[in-house]
Design an enzyme around this catalytic site. Structure first.
Site, short mmCIF file in Angstrom:
data_model
loop_
_atom_site.label_atom_id
_atom_site.label_comp_id
_atom_site.label_asym_id
_atom_site.label_seq_id
_atom_site.Cartn_x
_atom_site.Cartn_y
_atom_site.Cartn_z
N GLY A 9 3.98 0.43 4.88
CA GLY A 9 3.12 -1.34 5.34
C GLY A 9 2.45 -1.24 4.07
O GLY A 9 2.81 -0.50 2.96
N CYS A 10 1.23 -2.30 4.80
CA CYS A 10 -0.08 -2.95 3.98
C CYS A 10 -0.21 -1.03 3.19
O CYS A 10 -1.36 -0.20 4.10
CB CYS A 10 -1.01 -2.75 4.94
SG CYS A 10 -2.61 -3.53 3.62
N PHE A 11 -0.54 -1.78 1.82
CA PHE A 11 -0.80 -0.34 1.00
C PHE A 11 -1.74 0.35 1.44
O PHE A 11 -2.64 1.11 0.91
CB PHE A 11 -0.76 -0.68 -0.09
CG PHE A 11 -0.11 -1.41 -1.18
CD1 PHE A 11 -1.66 -2.20 -1.29
CD2 PHE A 11 0.35 -1.00 -2.41
CE1 PHE A 11 -2.57 -3.00 -1.73
CE2 PHE A 11 -0.58 -2.95 -3.24
CZ PHE A 11 -1.31 -3.89 -2.83
N THR A 14 -2.48 2.74 4.34
CA THR A 14 -1.17 4.27 3.99
C THR A 14 -1.77 4.93 2.81
O THR A 14 -1.43 6.16 2.95
CB THR A 14 0.04 3.30 3.27
OG1 THR A 14 0.62 2.77 4.26
CG2 THR A 14 0.96 4.60 2.94
#
Length: 171
Positions: A9-11, A14
């Site tokens: 998903g959104c880095f 993460t």
């Protein structure tokens, strides 16, 4: 040092999650497995480049194993949802494990099989060799360190969980 590329998903979140894990020596956010050269965030955001927001993770295999990292990855994603994590939607937010050496694939396959056994729906996480990776613009690097109140699809409790997680090595 070893490396693995994970799209969750959104880095921003993460990357921050994996930075907390003991044995991870560095992280870098960027774009993986697309079909253009040197994409910008603005281009990737259109979902026309084929890229996934991805985190390059460099780790010390003496301190943490790929298997442990992958199991931690599955704790931070919903592996049954295609092209969405949290409120973020689009192919750029797909989940994926992109490996750099063939000896990583048996470990990846093992973890996928173990994780699938825990689920009733099919895992839709990509599992592919890394074809390409381009570093994202500097303002995306370590985003949540620079912007502690910045947007993140992951709950803050998950970062604390990652900070406390320790791999127990079999003797």
């Amino acid at each position: 040092m070893k490396e693995i590329y994970l799209a969750g998903g959104c880095f921003w979140g993460t990357e921050h999650y994996f930075k907390q894990i003991d044995g991870v020596t560095s992280t870098e956010v960027g774009f993986a497995n697309g079909h253009t050269e040197n994409p910008t965030y603005k281009e990737v955001y259109t979902d026309q480049t084929g890229y996934a927001e991805t985190v390059r993770i460099v780790y010390d295999e003496q301190a943490v194993s790929l298997e442990f990292l992958l199991n931690m990855f599955f704790k931070a994603i919903d592996p049954t949802i295609l092209n969405r994590q949290g409120h973020d939607e689009g192919t750029r937010y797909r989940t994926g494990v992109y490996y750099v050496t063939d000896d990583q694939l048996p470990i990846i396959n093992k973890v996928f099989a173990e994780q699938q056994a825990l689920l009733t729906k099919a895992i839709v996480v990509e599992r592919l060799p890394l074809r390409n990776f381009y570093r994202a613009e500097e303002y995306h690097q370590d985003y949540l360190d620079k912007n502690p109140d910045g947007y993140c699809h992951l709950p803050a409790a998950l970062f604390e969980f990652a900070r406390r997680a320790r791999e127990t090595k079999n003797s």
